[in-house]
Every structure is written in structure tokens, then in C-alpha cells.
Design a protein around this motif. Structure first.
Motif, PDB file in Angstrom:
ATOM      1  N   ILE A 181      -5.700  16.230  16.525  1.00 16.69           N
ATOM      2  CA  ILE A 181      -4.803  16.902  16.946  1.00 16.69           C
ATOM      3  C   ILE A 181      -4.831  17.994  17.759  1.00 16.69           C
ATOM      4  O   ILE A 181      -4.406  18.430  18.957  1.00 16.69           O
ATOM      5  CB  ILE A 181      -3.980  17.716  15.690  1.00 16.69           C
ATOM      6  CG1 ILE A 181      -3.393  16.300  14.946  1.00 16.69           C
ATOM      7  CG2 ILE A 181      -2.948  18.405  15.911  1.00 16.69           C
ATOM      8  CD1 ILE A 181      -2.831  16.955  13.523  1.00 16.69           C
ATOM      9  N   LEU A 186      -2.712  11.438  20.092  1.00 17.14           N
ATOM     10  CA  LEU A 186      -1.762  11.018  19.243  1.00 17.14           C
ATOM     11  C   LEU A 186      -1.917   9.924  18.408  1.00 17.14           C
ATOM     12  O   LEU A 186      -2.065   9.803  16.952  1.00 17.14           O
ATOM     13  CB  LEU A 186      -0.395  10.821  19.915  1.00 17.14           C
ATOM     14  CG  LEU A 186       0.890  10.276  19.052  1.00 17.14           C
ATOM     15  CD1 LEU A 186       1.243  11.152  18.109  1.00 17.14           C
ATOM     16  CD2 LEU A 186       2.070   9.817  20.063  1.00 17.14           C
ATOM     17  N   GLU A 187      -2.364   8.866  19.154  1.00 17.75           N
ATOM     18  CA  GLU A 187      -3.047   7.532  18.390  1.00 17.75           C
ATOM     19  C   GLU A 187      -4.044   7.769  17.347  1.00 17.75           C
ATOM     20  O   GLU A 187      -4.083   7.291  16.363  1.00 17.75           O
ATOM     21  CB  GLU A 187      -3.272   6.416  19.310  1.00 17.75           C
ATOM     22  CG  GLU A 187      -2.201   5.959  20.434  1.00 17.75           C
ATOM     23  CD  GLU A 187      -1.028   5.433  19.390  1.00 17.75           C
ATOM     24  OE1 GLU A 187      -1.219   4.833  18.319  1.00 17.75           O
ATOM     25  OE2 GLU A 187       0.008   6.147  19.492  1.00 17.75           O
ATOM     26  N   ARG A 190      -2.733   9.539  14.239  1.00 15.44           N
ATOM     27  CA  ARG A 190      -2.078   8.691  13.623  1.00 15.44           C
ATOM     28  C   ARG A 190      -3.124   7.660  12.582  1.00 15.44           C
ATOM     29  O   ARG A 190      -3.013   7.493  11.490  1.00 15.44           O
ATOM     30  CB  ARG A 190      -1.200   7.679  14.044  1.00 15.44           C
ATOM     31  CG  ARG A 190       0.108   8.220  14.845  1.00 15.44           C
ATOM     32  CD  ARG A 190       1.054   7.298  15.261  1.00 15.44           C
ATOM     33  NE  ARG A 190       2.570   7.783  15.824  1.00 15.44           N
ATOM     34  CZ  ARG A 190       3.295   7.133  16.235  1.00 15.44           C
ATOM     35  NH1 ARG A 190       3.199   5.891  16.696  1.00 15.44           N
ATOM     36  NH2 ARG A 190       4.783   7.359  16.443  1.00 15.44           N
ATOM     37  N   LEU A 243       3.882  13.242  13.915  1.00 17.93           N
ATOM     38  CA  LEU A 243       3.193  12.259  14.635  1.00 17.93           C
ATOM     39  C   LEU A 243       4.359  10.973  14.525  1.00 17.93           C
ATOM     40  O   LEU A 243       3.976  10.260  15.397  1.00 17.93           O
ATOM     41  CB  LEU A 243       2.100  11.917  13.677  1.00 17.93           C
ATOM     42  CG  LEU A 243       0.934  12.825  13.593  1.00 17.93           C
ATOM     43  CD1 LEU A 243      -0.242  12.455  12.706  1.00 17.93           C
ATOM     44  CD2 LEU A 243       0.291  13.215  14.937  1.00 17.93           C
ATOM     45  N   LYS A 247       6.878  11.945  17.326  1.00 18.36           N
ATOM     46  CA  LYS A 247       6.024  11.084  18.189  1.00 18.36           C
ATOM     47  C   LYS A 247       4.990  11.849  19.136  1.00 18.36           C
ATOM     48  O   LYS A 247       5.100  11.713  20.288  1.00 18.36           O
ATOM     49  CB  LYS A 247       6.976  10.117  18.827  1.00 18.36           C
ATOM     50  CG  LYS A 247       7.526   9.181  17.772  1.00 18.36           C
ATOM     51  CD  LYS A 247       8.048   8.144  18.540  1.00 18.36           C
ATOM     52  CE  LYS A 247       8.887   7.116  17.492  1.00 18.36           C
ATOM     53  NZ  LYS A 247       9.536   5.942  18.102  1.00 18.36           N
ATOM     54  N   SER A 248       4.570  13.138  18.789  1.00 19.71           N
ATOM     55  CA  SER A 248       4.044  13.969  19.597  1.00 19.71           C
ATOM     56  C   SER A 248       2.988  14.966  18.528  1.00 19.71           C
ATOM     57  O   SER A 248       3.561  15.205  17.374  1.00 19.71           O
ATOM     58  CB  SER A 248       5.042  14.900  20.331  1.00 19.71           C
ATOM     59  OG  SER A 248       4.373  16.048  20.763  1.00 19.71           O
ATOM     60  N   VAL A 249       1.958  15.401  19.127  1.00 21.86           N
ATOM     61  CA  VAL A 249       1.042  16.431  18.436  1.00 21.86           C
ATOM     62  C   VAL A 249       1.394  17.928  18.812  1.00 21.86           C
ATOM     63  O   VAL A 249       0.883  18.917  18.342  1.00 21.86           O
ATOM     64  CB  VAL A 249      -0.195  16.117  18.872  1.00 21.86           C
ATOM     65  CG1 VAL A 249      -0.870  14.832  18.135  1.00 21.86           C
ATOM     66  CG2 VAL A 249      -0.685  16.366  20.148  1.00 21.86           C
TER      67      VAL A 249
END
Length: 395
Positions: A181, A186-187, A190, A243, A247-249
Motif C-alpha cells: 500500500i 493496488l494489485e 489485493r 481496495l 479500487k484505489s490505495v
């Protein structure tokens, strides 16, 4: 000479009749009084000796409760417009709780309490707390005189090792999540999110005893005043929200750094935790019962939909706890131990049947029928574990 006499005395039969009428009147008055007091007690819930606690506008009514040590029954009435949870706290330790009490509904909870002063929550986590005083009783004095159960020393020592090992893994995996983070990946975040969460779910029956850390590490937005926008929305679910929903850190760096600090504090507390033998089965039964009653129905991982992975980790931790108790418990209660093992297998089998080639499906893809079956198996498991302490003389 004329004799003077008084009025003639009534015959004996008339005297008996008057006494009978007077007695009937007294009985009628007594009966009416008894009916009055009985009806008052019935209205107040005294027929089952339950303590009725009504929650509305962030307050408990009554706000100060006194009960004798031993077993007490509480009826929690939710007269607010939000789902809530009710807890009995000893400092930061959660002794008993009921989760997801819907508006207009009542839940009943039994608690076995030692003499002392405790706190009760009154709706939302931010609401002022009430007080619960538990006075000494004959039952508590008998409990205090109970000889030490040295036969559980080995199981407790192994359980302590298990807790510390998982807590150490929790710190390590959470630090890896935080690193992803911090660099904005992001990936990778996750990928690491569920790996970090698994060890926490395995020790959840003990971890959620620390109310302050549990409310920082794993709070659910449903129980917070401003939900996802509430400042108290921290920990795993806040990261999950970023996440998977946002859909973002962005904005998660401070949250993940605090989570690392909180799980590290949890590890330190677990190292010094002295666990009474009855707490192992008690904690496991409470967790599995909560899964059966509320978590399977509503879900907790609202954004990642990974609830089935959580349930699997909970079952792994519960299975480990029962395995540690078995060598002592099987001698005193072989039938109860056998029943627990059967129920564990049933619940695990149903859960595993939902897994596909790529792992568990998103929880919103699980049918109502599958959820109902899983809830039934979890409830049977919770009931079986709930019998263990009494069967081996721990209650």
C-alpha cells in the motif's frame, strides 16, 4: 319470680356459615393481591428472571444493572433505528456479546459472570457505556473453591504457542500488505489482503476478547454512526473498502500503518495472556454461533466478497482448539468429543463443497439454500462445543 335472659344464641350451623363467608372473603382478597403482583411481575419479565435491557438513542434502559454472580439471562431489545451489538466488557475484554440485533427485535443472551464491576455497550461503538455490577453468590463462592485443573496445563501451553505463532504470522503478513500500500501497488495489495487476514480469523475467538484492539482491527461499517465515512472505520475492512469498492490505495497508507501497529499490540497482549481452560471452548462456541446466527446471513466482507475464506480460517482455528482439548476431554466426555468432531467434519464438508477450481466464489454468488445449509451445520457445531465445558467439569 321472673328470670331475666339475654338474646337467644344463634345455632351452631349459622356460626359456621358466617366463618365460611369471612374466610372466603379473605381468600378472595388474598387471591386478588396475588394476581395483581403476579401480573406486574409478568409484565416486567420476572417470570423467567431475565434482565430486560432496552436500547434507544444510544442509551441502555436500565443503564446500571446489578445481578448475582453465576448465570444470568439478558434480553436485549433494540428500539433504535439501526442494527446494533451488545457487549459485556471487563476493561477492554469482551466477556459476552450479541451481534446484529435488528431494529425492533430482541435477542436473549446467557452469561456466567464472576463478582465484580463491568461495562455494557449501548448500541453504537461511540455511545456511552452502562455499568453492570455482579455481586458475590453461593455459586461464585463454590466456583472460587474449585481445585485447580492441572490436567489442562499441557493443552493451555500448546494453545498459547498456537496463538503466538498465528499472531506473529499476522504481524508479518500485515506488514507485507502495508508495504504494498505504501508504494501504491493496488494489485499486490489485493493479493496480500486475504493472506494477512487469515491468521487473524484463525485466532479470532481470543483476539476479539480485546475490545479496543478488535474495534480498531476489524470494525464493520454497519455498526458505526457514519458507516464508511466514520473516523472509527479503520483496520482490515477500511482497507478492503479502498481496495475493492474504491479500487484505489489512495488514503490507505495511514490506515495500513495503524493496522500494523494494532496487530503488533495484539501479538504483545497475546504473549502475556493467561487463558483459563474454559475460555477455549467458550470462545470457539461463541464465534461459531455468531457465524451461524448473523455472519452467514449478512456477510462481513461487503466489498471483497471473500467471506467463505474467512469461514474456512475460523473453522481451521476452531479445529485446532478442539484438538488441543481432546486428550483431556475425551476421558471425561467421549460422546461430546465425538459429536464435536462429527459436527466439525459436517461444517467443513459443506464449506468445501462450495469451492471451485479457482477457489471460493464471491459471497454474493452463494445461494440462499447453500447459506442456510452452512448456517445449520455451524449452529449444530456451536451447540456441540457449547456442551464441552459442563461435560468435563469446567462449569
Amino acid at each position: 319470680m321472673t328470670s331475666k335472659t339475654g338474646p337467644a344464641s344463634p345455632p351452631p350451623s349459622q356460626k359456621l356459615m358466617k366463618l365460611a363467608v369471612a374466610g372466603a372473603a379473605i381468600l378472595a382478597v388474598a387471591g386478588a393481591g396475588a394476581f395483581y403482583f403476579a401480573s406486574k411481575n409478568m409484565k416486567s419479565g420476572a417470570t423467567d428472571n431475565a434482565v430486560v435491557v432496552t436500547i434507544k438513542d444510544g442509551t441502555c434502559d436500565p443503564n446500571a444493572i446489578t445481578v448475582p454472580a453465576g448465570r444470568s439471562t439478558f434480553k436485549i431489545v433494540n428500539n433504535s433505528d439501526r442494527a446494533l451489538e451488545w457487549e459485556i466488557l471487563d476493561g477492554v475484554m469482551v466477556l459476552e456479546e450479541r451481534e446484529n440485533i435488528l431494529p425492533g427485535f430482541t435477542q436473549t443472551m446467557q452469561a456466567k459472570l464472576k463478582a465484580g464491576d463491568y461495562e455494557i455497550t449501548c448500541g453504537l461503538l461511540s455511545s456511552p457505556r452502562g455499568t453492570l455490577r455482579v455481586t458475590p453468590s453461593a455459586e461464585s463462592e463454590a466456583e472460587a473453591a474449585r481445585p485447580p485443573l492441572v490436567s489442562f496445563i499441557g493443552a493451555l501451553a500448546e494453545f498459547q504457542v498456537f496463538l503466538v505463532t498465528q499472531a506473529t504470522s499476522l504481524v508479518k503478513t500485515t506488514a507485507a500488505l502495508d508495504a504494498a500500500i505504501q508504494v501504491g501497488d493496488l494489485e499486490k495489495a489485493r493479493e496480500l489482503y486475504q493472506k494477512a487476514r487469515v491468521p487473524y480469523k484463525q485466532i479470532e475467538p481470543m483476539a476479539d476478547m480485546f475490545a479496543d484492539l478488535h474495534n480498531a482491527i476489524d470494525p464493520i461499517a454497519d455498526y458505526l454512526e457514519k458507516r464508511e465515512q466514520d473516523p472509527a472505520f479503520t483496520g482490515f475492512h477500511r482497507i478492503e473498502y479502498g481496495l475493492y469498492a474504491s479500487k484505489s490505495v489512495d488514503g490507505l497508507a495511514q490506515v495500513s500503518a495503524k493496522l500494523v501497529a494494532d496487530v503488533t499490540a495484539l501479538k504483545d497482549r497475546i504473549r502475556g495472556l493467561r487463558i483459563p481452560p474454559e475460555q477455549i471452548a467458550k470462545g470457539a462456541a461463541r464465534l461459531i454461533g455468531s457465524i451461524a446466527d448473523t455472519k452467514i446471513v449478512n456477510g462481513e466482507d461487503h466489498y471483497s466478497k471473500t467471506d467463505l475464506v474467512d469461514f474456512e480460517a475460523n473453522l481451521v482455528g476452531t479445529s485446532r482448539m478442539m484438538t488441543l482439548l481432546k486428550p483431556v476431554a475425551v476421558r471425561a466426555a467421549p460422546a461430546v468429543v465425538s459429536d464435536i468432531e462429527m459436527r466439525l467434519n459436517d461444517a467443513s464438508t459443506v464449506l468445501t463443497s462450495l469451492k471451485g477450481q479457482e477457489g471460493y466464489p464471491a459471497y454474493d454468488k452463494v445461494s440462499k439454500e447453500s447459506r442456510a445449509t452452512l448456517a445449520q451445520k455451524m449452529k449444530a457445531l456451536a451447540d456441540a462445543i457449547g456442551k464441552l465445558n459442563a461435560a468435563v467439569g469446567l462449569e
